[in-house]
Design an enzyme around this catalytic site. Structure first.
Site, PDB file in Angstrom:
ATOM      1  N   GLY A 165      -8.383   0.564  34.037  1.00 25.55           N
ATOM      2  CA  GLY A 165      -9.177   1.333  33.317  1.00 25.55           C
ATOM      3  C   GLY A 165      -8.858   3.213  34.202  1.00 25.55           C
ATOM      4  O   GLY A 165      -7.731   2.887  35.353  1.00 25.55           O
ATOM      5  N   SER A 223      -3.175   0.622  34.163  1.00 23.97           N
ATOM      6  CA  SER A 223      -2.036   0.639  32.839  1.00 23.97           C
ATOM      7  C   SER A 223      -2.766   1.403  31.707  1.00 23.97           C
ATOM      8  O   SER A 223      -3.735   0.228  31.368  1.00 23.97           O
ATOM      9  CB  SER A 223      -2.599  -1.055  33.417  1.00 23.97           C
ATOM     10  OG  SER A 223      -3.515  -0.960  33.389  1.00 23.97           O
TER      11      SER A 223
HETATM   12  S1  ADX Z   1      -0.420   2.910  36.240  1.00 23.89           S
HETATM   13  O1  ADX Z   1      -0.604   3.911  34.590  1.00 23.89           O
HETATM   14  O2  ADX Z   1       1.520   3.286  36.020  1.00 23.89           O
HETATM   15  O3  ADX Z   1      -0.701   1.706  35.706  1.00 23.89           O
HETATM   16  P1  ADX Z   1      -0.861   2.536  38.647  1.00 23.89           P
HETATM   17  O4  ADX Z   1      -2.436   2.256  38.846  1.00 23.89           O
HETATM   18  O5  ADX Z   1       0.021   2.091  39.405  1.00 23.89           O
HETATM   19  O6  ADX Z   1      -1.022   3.228  37.423  1.00 23.89           O
HETATM   20  O7  ADX Z   1      -1.418   4.422  39.153  1.00 23.89           O
HETATM   21  C1  ADX Z   1      -2.328   5.620  39.352  1.00 23.89           C
HETATM   22  C2  ADX Z   1      -2.896   5.742  40.659  1.00 23.89           C
HETATM   23  O8  ADX Z   1      -1.385   7.647  41.318  1.00 23.89           O
HETATM   24  C3  ADX Z   1      -3.890   7.119  40.510  1.00 23.89           C
HETATM   25  O9  ADX Z   1      -4.966   5.811  41.261  1.00 23.89           O
HETATM   26  C4  ADX Z   1      -3.780   7.427  41.096  1.00 23.89           C
HETATM   27  O10 ADX Z   1      -4.159   7.270  42.771  1.00 23.89           O
HETATM   28  C5  ADX Z   1      -2.570   7.948  42.208  1.00 23.89           C
HETATM   29  N1  ADX Z   1      -1.599   9.076  40.669  1.00 23.89           N
HETATM   30  C6  ADX Z   1      -1.011  10.107  41.046  1.00 23.89           C
HETATM   31  N2  ADX Z   1      -0.795  10.731  39.732  1.00 23.89           N
HETATM   32  C7  ADX Z   1      -1.205  10.260  38.739  1.00 23.89           C
HETATM   33  C8  ADX Z   1      -1.123  10.705  37.547  1.00 23.89           C
HETATM   34  N3  ADX Z   1      -0.569  11.221  37.209  1.00 23.89           N
HETATM   35  N4  ADX Z   1      -1.703   9.709  36.736  1.00 23.89           N
HETATM   36  C9  ADX Z   1      -2.902   9.273  37.017  1.00 23.89           C
HETATM   37  N5  ADX Z   1      -2.504   8.710  37.974  1.00 23.89           N
HETATM   38  C10 ADX Z   1      -1.757   9.219  39.727  1.00 23.89           C
END
Ligand code: ADX
Length: 176
Positions: free
Chosen positions: A9, A83
């Site tokens: 999410g 994700s």
């Molecule tokens: S994922 O897309 O690769 O699954 P993940 O959950 O590890 O993302 O990391 C997301 C976290 O990184 C967010 O909760 C937020 O704190 C931080 N963040 C920093 N930059 C971004 C971005 N551009 N998009 C989303 N999250 C970001």
């Protein structure tokens, strides 16, 4: 019984909060359990993982592989990561299901509520154009088609959402 439970999410949708509560609940039941939170994993790995599609997919697959190894050794895995890409999540489902149940938990919340919450202040920065590739603003989030659990975190309390998960696990004989 071992399993992987995967919270997906958008940012501020409640993944970290709910995964921590679940982690504590399983520990209290004397379960062997590990919590893999996207923010924590990224802080360990430093800036080597970015937010472009390739990096995020690699991150998701990496968390899936870790979960597979944990499950293989009898340890429950809880993942909390945006994700955003369906295909990568489905790859993990296929991998983990070879041995154990995979429970996808979609933390669903309207964007305007997420922006009101803006726990980390990142939506504001993204709207100001200060963060590129921010999920939901200028980067995609692909909704799960058939998640095992959908939690409307904008409508229901944290306690209700947690009880919903616990009941699912009981109904499926994953915990007693
Ligand atoms: S994922 O897309 O690769 O699954 P993940 O959950 O590890 O993302 O990391 C997301 C976290 O990184 C967010 O909760 C937020 O704190 C931080 N963040 C920093 N930059 C971004 C971005 N551009 N998009 C989303 N999250 C970001």
């Amino acid at each position: 019984m071992c399993f992987t439970i995967w919270f997906t999410g958008m940012s501020s949708a409640g993944k970290t909060t709910l995964s921590q509560i679940l982690y504590n609940g399983l520990k209290e039941r004397n379960k062997k359990v590990e919590l893999l939170d996207g923010d924590d994993i990224r802080s360990i790995l430093g800036k080597k993982i970015g937010y472009d599609k390739y990096s995020r997919e690699a991150n998701i697959l990496y968390l899936g592989l870790l979960s597979y190894f944990l499950n293989r050794n009898g340890i429950i895995s809880i993942v909390a990561a945006i994700s955003p890409y369906k295909e990568a999540r489905e790859n993990n489902r296929k991998l983990i299901r070879k041995l154990n149940p995979f429970i996808e938990v979609y933390c669903k919340c309207e964007l305007d509520i997420l922006e009101q919450r803006d726990i980390k202040g990142l939506y504001k920065l993204a709207r100001e154009g200060k963060i590129k590739n921010f999920t939901g603003i200028n980067d995609p989030y692909e909704n799960p088609d058939n998640p095992e659990i959908i939690l409307n975190t904008d409508l229901n309390s944290i306690e209700y959402c947690n009880m919903f998960i616990i009941n699912y696990l009981k109904d499926n004989n994953l915990i007693s």
